[in-house]
Design a protein around this motif. Sequence first.
Motif, mmCIF file in Angstrom:
data_model
loop_
_atom_site.group_PDB
_atom_site.id
_atom_site.type_symbol
_atom_site.label_atom_id
_atom_site.label_comp_id
_atom_site.label_asym_id
_atom_site.label_seq_id
_atom_site.Cartn_x
_atom_site.Cartn_y
_atom_site.Cartn_z
ATOM 1 N N SER A 91 -24.689 14.583 31.826
ATOM 2 C CA SER A 91 -25.497 15.056 30.697
ATOM 3 C C SER A 91 -24.612 15.724 29.656
ATOM 4 O O SER A 91 -23.474 16.136 29.947
ATOM 5 N N LEU A 92 -25.171 15.839 28.424
ATOM 6 C CA LEU A 92 -24.455 16.430 27.303
ATOM 7 C C LEU A 92 -25.386 17.342 26.520
ATOM 8 O O LEU A 92 -26.565 17.032 26.348
ATOM 9 N N THR A 93 -24.840 18.442 26.037
ATOM 10 C CA THR A 93 -25.568 19.294 25.106
ATOM 11 C C THR A 93 -24.582 19.837 24.089
ATOM 12 O O THR A 93 -23.398 20.009 24.383
ATOM 13 N N ARG A 94 -25.055 20.085 22.880
ATOM 14 C CA ARG A 94 -24.215 20.720 21.870
ATOM 15 C C ARG A 94 -24.869 22.015 21.438
ATOM 16 O O ARG A 94 -26.059 22.036 21.094
ATOM 17 N N VAL A 105 -25.741 15.160 20.441
ATOM 18 C CA VAL A 105 -24.389 15.717 20.308
ATOM 19 C C VAL A 105 -23.556 15.047 19.212
ATOM 20 O O VAL A 105 -22.442 15.473 18.955
ATOM 21 N N ARG A 106 -24.083 14.018 18.571
ATOM 22 C CA ARG A 106 -23.341 13.298 17.535
ATOM 23 C C ARG A 106 -21.948 12.911 18.031
ATOM 24 O O ARG A 106 -20.926 13.368 17.500
ATOM 25 N N PRO A 107 -21.868 12.015 19.025
ATOM 26 C CA PRO A 107 -20.566 11.662 19.594
ATOM 27 C C PRO A 107 -19.713 10.847 18.634
ATOM 28 O O PRO A 107 -20.229 10.177 17.726
ATOM 29 N N TRP A 108 -18.417 10.893 18.847
ATOM 30 C CA TRP A 108 -17.525 9.977 18.165
ATOM 31 C C TRP A 108 -17.615 8.612 18.829
ATOM 32 O O TRP A 108 -17.718 8.506 20.047
ATOM 33 N N THR A 109 -17.553 7.563 18.017
ATOM 34 C CA THR A 109 -17.208 6.236 18.499
ATOM 35 C C THR A 109 -15.822 5.933 17.938
ATOM 36 O O THR A 109 -15.169 6.799 17.356
ATOM 37 N N SER A 110 -15.381 4.696 18.074
ATOM 38 C CA SER A 110 -14.070 4.352 17.523
ATOM 39 C C SER A 110 -14.020 4.584 16.014
ATOM 40 O O SER A 110 -12.960 4.912 15.469
ATOM 41 N N ARG A 111 -15.155 4.451 15.332
ATOM 42 C CA ARG A 111 -15.163 4.676 13.890
ATOM 43 C C ARG A 111 -14.803 6.113 13.531
ATOM 44 O O ARG A 111 -13.956 6.364 12.674
ATOM 45 N N GLU A 112 -15.464 7.054 14.165
ATOM 46 C CA GLU A 112 -15.185 8.467 13.872
ATOM 47 C C GLU A 112 -13.775 8.846 14.327
ATOM 48 O O GLU A 112 -13.084 9.650 13.680
ATOM 49 N N ALA A 113 -13.325 8.250 15.437
ATOM 50 C CA ALA A 113 -12.006 8.590 15.964
ATOM 51 C C ALA A 113 -10.890 8.146 15.032
ATOM 52 O O ALA A 113 -9.831 8.780 14.982
ATOM 53 N N THR A 114 -11.100 7.069 14.298
ATOM 54 C CA THR A 114 -10.047 6.590 13.402
ATOM 55 C C THR A 114 -10.172 7.128 11.983
ATOM 56 O O THR A 114 -9.229 7.017 11.197
ATOM 57 N N SER A 115 -11.310 7.726 11.636
ATOM 58 C CA SER A 115 -11.510 8.172 10.248
ATOM 59 C C SER A 115 -11.725 9.676 10.111
ATOM 60 O O SER A 115 -11.913 10.167 8.995
ATOM 61 N N ALA A 116 -11.705 10.431 11.210
ATOM 62 C CA ALA A 116 -11.952 11.872 11.148
ATOM 63 C C ALA A 116 -10.933 12.566 10.248
ATOM 64 O O ALA A 116 -9.755 12.202 10.231
ATOM 65 N N ASP A 117 -11.386 13.576 9.503
ATOM 66 C CA ASP A 117 -10.476 14.291 8.606
ATOM 67 C C ASP A 117 -10.076 15.651 9.139
ATOM 68 O O ASP A 117 -9.400 16.418 8.451
ATOM 69 N N LYS A 118 -10.495 15.978 10.344
ATOM 70 C CA LYS A 118 -10.077 17.222 10.995
ATOM 71 C C LYS A 118 -9.658 16.910 12.431
ATOM 72 O O LYS A 118 -10.179 15.995 13.058
ATOM 73 N N VAL A 119 -8.723 17.697 12.928
ATOM 74 C CA VAL A 119 -8.282 17.552 14.311
ATOM 75 C C VAL A 119 -9.121 18.466 15.187
ATOM 76 O O VAL A 119 -9.077 19.690 15.030
ATOM 77 N N GLY A 179 -29.063 13.533 26.725
ATOM 78 C CA GLY A 179 -28.561 14.435 25.701
ATOM 79 C C GLY A 179 -27.624 13.791 24.701
ATOM 80 O O GLY A 179 -27.200 14.444 23.742
ATOM 81 N N LEU A 180 -27.316 12.511 24.896
ATOM 82 C CA LEU A 180 -26.356 11.842 24.017
ATOM 83 C C LEU A 180 -26.783 11.884 22.556
ATOM 84 O O LEU A 180 -25.964 12.103 21.653
ATOM 85 N N ASP A 181 -28.083 11.690 22.305
ATOM 86 C CA ASP A 181 -28.552 11.624 20.932
ATOM 87 C C ASP A 181 -28.533 12.971 20.221
ATOM 88 O O ASP A 181 -28.781 13.046 19.016
#
Length: 494
Positions: free
Chosen positions: A243-246, A162-176, A158-160
Motif C-alpha cells: 500500500s501507499l499513502t502520501r 500519491v501521484r507516482p512517477w512513471t518513466s515520463r516524470e523520471a526523465t523530465s523532473a526538474d528537481k532531485v 493508495g496508488l491514485d
Amino acid sequence: MNESARIYDVIVIGGGPVGENVAERARAAGLSAVIVERELLGGECSFWACDPSKALLRPVVARADASRIPGLDPAVAGPLDVDAVLAHRDKMSSYWKDEDQVDWLDSVSVDLVRGHGRLTGPKQVAVQTPEGDTVALTARHAVAVSTGTRAALPPIPGLDTVRPWTSREATSADKVPGRLAVVGGGVVAVEMATAWQALGSQVTMLVLENSLLERMEPFAGELVADGLREAGVDIRFNTTVSSLTRDNNAHSAHSANSANGESGASGEIRITLSDGGQLTADEILLATGRAPQTRDLGLETVGLTPGDWLTVDDTFQVTAIDGGWLYAVGDVNRRALMTHQGKYQARIAGAAIGARANRQPLDTTPWGTHVATADHTAVPQVVFTTPEVAAVGLTSREAEHSGRPIKTVDYNLAHVAGAHQYGEDYRGHARMLVDTDRNTVVGITFAGPGVGELVHSATIAVAGEVPLDRLWHAVPAFPTLGEIWLRLLETYRG
C-alpha cells in the motif's frame, strides 16, 4: 465545430520515430501520407525516454569512467553539477517543443494533423483536433498504428493518491528528490536509479524478483547490482509493495535539488511492504512494465478489442483484420519494445505498404526487403548503467529452450588489453553462444565499462550469420575492447 474530409494513400496514427519512418518510407514509394499526433511530434523517445534519459545518464557514465583513470580523480570525484545536467537534458529534449520535427516532416512532404485519432471503420480515421474540430481521414491503401506504449501501473492500494512517477516524470523532473523509491528491476528501473542516485537522491530499489535485468544473462544483472550498491543504492530483492499513502500536510525536508534548495512541497510517501516493513520517500517511480496505447483507438469499430496488443505478421499487417489494410508498427505490436527496433520495423512496413500499393511483388524470403527477420534473431539492446550492458540475439536460457545445439563461451573482459585503457579495477564479462551445427553466433552479451560500443559488431555477426571461420579473419584493433572477439574465438577453438 467544423468538419473536414481528406483522402491519403497512407494514414499513420502516432508521430513518434516509428510513425515518422513509416510515413517517410511510404512517401519514398510515391504514396501520399499523413501523420496523426495528439502530443508532440517525435513521441516518447524524443521527449520522455531515449533522448532525455541518456542525457541524464551520460555524465554519470563519463564520471565513472574518468574516476578510474590515474591523474583525473581530483577533477572528477566531486558531485555532478545538477543544474548543468538538467539544463543539458532540457536541450536534448528540445525543451519539449517539436518545431524541428515539424520542419523535418515538411521536408519529406508528409502532412500532419494534430489531435486524437480513432478508427471509425475500415480505412477510416476521425481526428478530434485541439480546437474541437473533426477531421475525417480516408486511406486508399493502409492505416498504420504506431501509438507505442504507456506505463503499466500495478493495482497497489493508495496508488491514485500519491501521484507516482512513471518513466515520463523520471526523465523530465526538474528537481532531485531527496529520497526516491524505485519499484522494478528492469531497464528503466536500473537506468533511472543510476541517474538520480548520481544527481544526489537517496535511492531504494524494491524488486519483485531476486535479481536485476531478469531477461538478460544473470551476470549482467549481478554486475549492475554491484555498481548500484557501490554508488549507494539500497536494493531490496523479493519485495512487493502492499500500500501507499502520501502525507500531503507534511513538507519534506529531504530535497536534494542543488538548483534552489527548496524543500519538496508535495509531502512524504509512506510505503508499506508486503512483509509489514515501511519505507518513506519523497517520490516513487513505478517501472513495472508497459501496456499498449490502444484503449481509445476505435479498435472495436473494426472488430478488435480496445486495450489489446496488436498481433502482426512479419510485414506488420494486423493478422486479425481482413483485407490487409491495417498495420501495427513499433512497441504496439509487442515484438521488441525499443525505438531502434521499431524504426527497423517501420522501414520494413513502409516498404511493404509501398510495394503492395504499387502492385509489386514482395520479397518475403528470410532477410528479404519486406520481412522483419531481425525481430526474431538479432534484437540489440544497451543498458546505460555503470557498468553498461550490451546484448543481441539469444540468452543462454533462451538458447536452451530453443533446443539448438549450443556451446557457451565465457571470457573475463578485464583480461582484454583494451580494458586496461578504462583504468584500474575494470570489471566485466562476455558470453558468446555458438550454434555448433551452423558454426555461427546466435547470441552475445557484454557487461562492463564501454561495452555499448561493441553491440553493433555483435549485431552484424548475429544478423549476418557470419561463420566463425570467417570471423577469425576479422582482426580487432589493438588495444581496444573489440579484442574480446579474438579472445572469445580462441576460447571456443580451445
